[in-house]
Design a protein around this motif. Structure first.
Motif, PDB file in Angstrom:
ATOM      1  N   UNK A 104      36.670  20.363  14.264  1.00 42.54           N
ATOM      2  CA  UNK A 104      37.917  21.120  14.364  1.00 42.54           C
ATOM      3  C   UNK A 104      37.728  22.572  13.947  1.00 42.54           C
ATOM      4  N   UNK A 105      38.732  23.379  14.270  1.00 40.41           N
ATOM      5  CA  UNK A 105      38.751  24.789  13.911  1.00 40.41           C
ATOM      6  C   UNK A 105      39.912  25.036  12.957  1.00 40.41           C
ATOM      7  N   UNK A 106      39.672  25.833  11.927  1.00 41.45           N
ATOM      8  CA  UNK A 106      40.698  26.197  10.950  1.00 41.45           C
ATOM      9  C   UNK A 106      40.861  27.709  11.001  1.00 41.45           C
ATOM     10  N   UNK A 107      42.100  28.171  11.158  1.00 42.72           N
ATOM     11  CA  UNK A 107      42.378  29.607  11.240  1.00 42.72           C
ATOM     12  C   UNK A 107      42.743  30.167   9.873  1.00 42.72           C
ATOM     13  N   UNK A 115      42.425  41.565   2.425  1.00 41.33           N
ATOM     14  CA  UNK A 115      42.175  40.179   2.788  1.00 41.33           C
ATOM     15  C   UNK A 115      41.276  40.120   4.012  1.00 41.33           C
ATOM     16  N   UNK A 116      40.608  38.982   4.162  1.00 46.79           N
ATOM     17  CA  UNK A 116      39.756  38.742   5.320  1.00 46.79           C
ATOM     18  C   UNK A 116      40.286  37.525   6.064  1.00 46.79           C
ATOM     19  N   UNK A 117      40.193  37.604   7.387  1.00 47.44           N
ATOM     20  CA  UNK A 117      40.705  36.555   8.258  1.00 47.44           C
ATOM     21  C   UNK A 117      39.625  36.190   9.275  1.00 47.44           C
ATOM     22  N   UNK A 118      39.696  34.965   9.798  1.00 43.22           N
ATOM     23  CA  UNK A 118      38.702  34.486  10.766  1.00 43.22           C
ATOM     24  C   UNK A 118      39.078  33.076  11.187  1.00 43.22           C
ATOM     25  N   UNK A 119      38.376  32.551  12.153  1.00 42.41           N
ATOM     26  CA  UNK A 119      38.469  31.131  12.490  1.00 42.41           C
ATOM     27  C   UNK A 119      37.147  30.489  12.088  1.00 42.41           C
ATOM     28  N   UNK A 152      23.524  21.558   7.623  1.00 42.49           N
ATOM     29  CA  UNK A 152      24.315  22.082   6.512  1.00 42.49           C
ATOM     30  C   UNK A 152      25.551  22.769   7.079  1.00 42.49           C
ATOM     31  N   UNK A 153      26.554  22.933   6.221  1.00 36.46           N
ATOM     32  CA  UNK A 153      27.768  23.632   6.650  1.00 36.46           C
ATOM     33  C   UNK A 153      27.422  25.046   7.104  1.00 36.46           C
ATOM     34  N   UNK A 154      26.486  25.694   6.413  1.00 33.95           N
ATOM     35  CA  UNK A 154      26.097  27.045   6.791  1.00 33.95           C
ATOM     36  C   UNK A 154      25.574  27.120   8.214  1.00 33.95           C
ATOM     37  N   UNK A 155      25.011  26.013   8.703  1.00 30.96           N
ATOM     38  CA  UNK A 155      24.508  25.953  10.076  1.00 30.96           C
ATOM     39  C   UNK A 155      25.569  25.460  11.053  1.00 30.96           C
ATOM     40  N   UNK A 156      26.403  24.526  10.628  1.00 29.53           N
ATOM     41  CA  UNK A 156      27.328  23.859  11.549  1.00 29.53           C
ATOM     42  C   UNK A 156      28.708  24.511  11.641  1.00 29.53           C
ATOM     43  N   UNK A 157      29.055  25.356  10.693  1.00 32.08           N
ATOM     44  CA  UNK A 157      30.361  26.018  10.756  1.00 32.08           C
ATOM     45  C   UNK A 157      30.191  27.367  11.435  1.00 32.08           C
ATOM     46  N   UNK A 158      30.809  27.514  12.596  1.00 41.70           N
ATOM     47  CA  UNK A 158      30.778  28.777  13.330  1.00 41.70           C
ATOM     48  C   UNK A 158      31.917  29.663  12.851  1.00 41.70           C
TER      49      UNK A 158
END
Length: 157
Positions: A100-103, A48-52, A25-31
């Motif tokens: 991929x990573x999204x900022x 606001x909240x920020x993260x990668x 699931x995305x909850x498991x695979x998205x770091x």
């Protein structure tokens, strides 16, 4: 014809020993990397909240929403350049391509916390629940950070 009890038990035991294939699931695979919430001056109603977000899986997911007890409303936002002015706009989702990573960062994609219910004090933790397109969720703790301002704008954290 009835199956002898020993055969039933043997079959059940073999099923229990076989490897179980669990759907990812995305909850498991998205770091979630380096999450934080921006500290704001007293009386400021929004933050606001920020993260990668790094999708380690082999399929594309979408971040479709978020929630937090510290705000009345939590929305996904981006900044766009329109008629020479930067404008903040709500988005329905944030695409998380496979591998991929999204900022999520100041001046770009971010999670808006609207109608703050409490002060956001540096070093406090804000709990956020991220909701993904596959129905999975991920709860994270994001520290509150003060963002330094310079003559040219925000410098980061």
């Amino acid at each position: 014809m009835s199956v002898p009890r020993t055969w039933m038990l043997l079959g059940l035991g073999m099923l229990m020993m076989s490897p179980v294939i669990l759907a990812a699931s995305a909850g498991d695979e998205v770091q979630v990397e380096d999450p934080y919430v921006r500290a704001v001056p007293p009386g400021q109603p929004n933050s606001a909240s920020f993260m990668a977000l790094r999708n380690t899986g082999d399929q594309t997911y979408q971040l479709v929403g978020a929630s937090s007890d510290v705000a009345e409303v939590v929305e996904l936002h981006t900044h766009t350049l329109e008629d020479g002015m930067m404008r903040m706009r709500q988005v329905d989702h944030i695409e998380l391509p496979a591998g991929e990573s999204v900022s999520l960062k100041p001046g770009g994609l971010h999670i808006m916390l609207i109608g703050l219910k409490q002060k956001l004090v540096p070093d406090d933790q804000v709990l956020l629940t991220l909701r993904f397109s596959d129905g999975s969720e991920r709860e994270i703790a994001a520290p509150v950070r003060k963002i330094r301002m310079t003559m040219g704008g925000m410098t980061g954290h």
